[in-house]
Design a protein around this motif. Structure first.
Motif, short mmCIF file in Angstrom:
data_model
loop_
_atom_site.label_atom_id
_atom_site.label_comp_id
_atom_site.label_asym_id
_atom_site.label_seq_id
_atom_site.Cartn_x
_atom_site.Cartn_y
_atom_site.Cartn_z
N GLY A 1 -31.13 28.59 24.75
CA GLY A 1 -31.66 29.85 25.27
C GLY A 1 -31.04 31.05 24.57
N GLY A 2 -29.73 31.00 24.31
CA GLY A 2 -29.08 32.09 23.61
C GLY A 2 -29.59 32.26 22.19
N LEU A 3 -29.81 31.16 21.49
CA LEU A 3 -30.33 31.22 20.13
C LEU A 3 -31.76 31.76 20.11
N GLU A 4 -32.57 31.35 21.07
CA GLU A 4 -33.94 31.86 21.14
C GLU A 4 -33.94 33.35 21.46
N ARG A 5 -33.00 33.78 22.29
CA ARG A 5 -32.92 35.22 22.60
C ARG A 5 -32.62 36.02 21.35
N ILE A 6 -31.68 35.56 20.53
CA ILE A 6 -31.35 36.27 19.30
C ILE A 6 -32.54 36.28 18.35
N ARG A 7 -33.23 35.16 18.26
CA ARG A 7 -34.38 35.06 17.35
C ARG A 7 -35.52 35.98 17.77
N ASN A 8 -35.79 36.05 19.07
CA ASN A 8 -36.99 36.72 19.56
C ASN A 8 -36.76 38.17 19.98
N THR A 9 -35.52 38.64 19.88
CA THR A 9 -35.23 40.02 20.32
C THR A 9 -34.55 40.78 19.19
N PRO A 10 -35.31 41.45 18.35
CA PRO A 10 -34.71 42.23 17.26
C PRO A 10 -34.11 43.53 17.78
N ILE A 11 -33.45 44.23 16.87
CA ILE A 11 -32.98 45.57 17.20
C ILE A 11 -34.19 46.43 17.58
N PRO A 12 -34.10 47.28 18.63
CA PRO A 12 -35.26 48.08 19.05
C PRO A 12 -35.87 48.84 17.87
N PRO A 13 -37.19 48.74 17.71
CA PRO A 13 -37.86 49.40 16.57
C PRO A 13 -37.58 50.89 16.44
N PRO A 14 -37.53 51.68 17.54
CA PRO A 14 -37.24 53.12 17.36
C PRO A 14 -35.89 53.37 16.68
N TYR A 15 -34.88 52.55 17.05
CA TYR A 15 -33.57 52.73 16.42
C TYR A 15 -33.63 52.34 14.94
N ASP A 16 -34.32 51.26 14.65
CA ASP A 16 -34.46 50.82 13.27
C ASP A 16 -35.14 51.90 12.43
N LEU A 17 -36.22 52.47 12.96
CA LEU A 17 -36.95 53.52 12.25
C LEU A 17 -36.08 54.76 12.07
#
Length: 315
Positions: free
Chosen positions: A210-226
């Motif tokens: 579950g922890g590995l899937e969370r990391i895979r499926n939850t990127p850094i929030p797009p607004p912060y990335d942009l």
């Protein structure tokens, strides 16, 4: 023969040296960075070619020295924060895979300790061990969404031995593992304490998955990335114009390049399950081979694949 710092002679072992980046491979790391950031670098080159030769009014574009300095401090903070979070995500993923490694060993050791010799050597028990190996490889493939051809063939052969469909998932295989524990308890091969022990191992594996899937499926929030990317380009452009106004355009380009690469490294490390097996990703195939050899020594055929201990190219 190896000499220590005190001049003592030691005999080398057969277990290989710890993984480390060789200085001779630094150019490979640099090449990986350039390959990943080729679009950004092309834009930097284009901007330099357009801005430097043109006779533009720098005063209309250039911020004050104090404003550029404040922007530089802010940029350093944002890049530092992003890279710190990226490394934290990468290290958490590696820690969770360490849990998968340990619990896989504990699973096999637990079965060996709970069952007598005849029960341990039975087809049912060996299938439970094989099932754990199948779960690990399936988790690898699902996280990366990428299959090495020979390793995928090995996975299919393993599932065939277990009489399970090729489209099995980590979840369906985990259910099979729980059903195996239930069957051992029903046939009184294990006590209630033994059943609880195996369930605890299975629960720990589920938590790690579950922890590995969370990391895979939850990127850094797009607004912060942009925001970080935009402010990095604004600051880099100001650096370029500032040094151009002082007759040192090359210095501005190099500093812009440095900030650009620093920001991009954080973005690449955020995804520890990349497909290319480069220095940005985790050595998932190597880890899975290690688990397989611990639980099923020399029983699986990896084809042309060979594990790597070079962190520059894991796979």
């Amino acid at each position: 023969m190896i000499l220590s710092s005190r001049g003592l002679a030691f005999e080398p072992g057969n277990y290989g040296n710890p993984a480390a980046t060789n200085q001779r491979d630094y150019w490979r790391v640099a090449l990986q960075l350039v390959k990943r950031a080729k679009v950004d670098l092309a834009m930097l080159v284009l901007m330099s070619v357009v801005l430097i030769p043109l006779d533009i009014h720098l005063k209309d574009w250039l911020l004050s020295t104090k404003a550029v300095a404040v922007l530089g401090i802010a940029m350093s903070i944002f890049i530092g924060f992003r890279n710190t979070q990226a490394i934290s995500r990468w290290w958490e993923a590696r820690t969770l895979w360490g849990t998968v490694v340990n619990k896989s060993r504990v699973w096999a050791d637990g079965l060996r300790g709970l069952l007598n010799e005849q029960q341990w050597r039975s087809a049912r028990t060996q299938q439970l061990v094989q099932l754990q190996v199948a779960i690990v490889w399936q988790l690898n493939f699902q996280l990366r969404n990428f299959w090495h051809p020979d390793l995928d063939l090995m996975r299919q052969e393993l599932l065939d031995q277990l009489a399970l469909p090729d489209d099995s998932t980590v979840r369906s295989l985990s259910v099979q593992r729980m059903m195996g524990i239930q069957k051992l308890a029903e046939d009184q091969w294990i006590t209630e304490w033994g059943r609880k022990h195996l369930l605890e191992i299975s629960d720990a594996m589920t938590d790690a998955v579950g922890g590995l899937e969370r990391i895979r499926n939850t990127p850094i929030p797009p607004p912060y990335d942009l925001f970080v990317r935009v402010i990095n380009w604004v600051f880099g452009t100001q650096l370029l114009l500032s040094f151009e106004s002082q007759g040192s355009a090359l210095t501005g380009i190099l500093l812009f390049f440095g900030f650009l690469i620093a920001e991009r490294i954080g973005a690449y490390v955020e995804g520890p399950f990349d497909r290319d097996g480069s220095s940005f990703s985790m050595p998932l195939n190597t880890i899975c081979v290690g688990i397989s050899e611990d639980l099923m020594p020399r029983e699986l055929n990896y084809g042309r694949y060979r594990p790597s201990r070079n962190p520059v190219f894991w796979d």
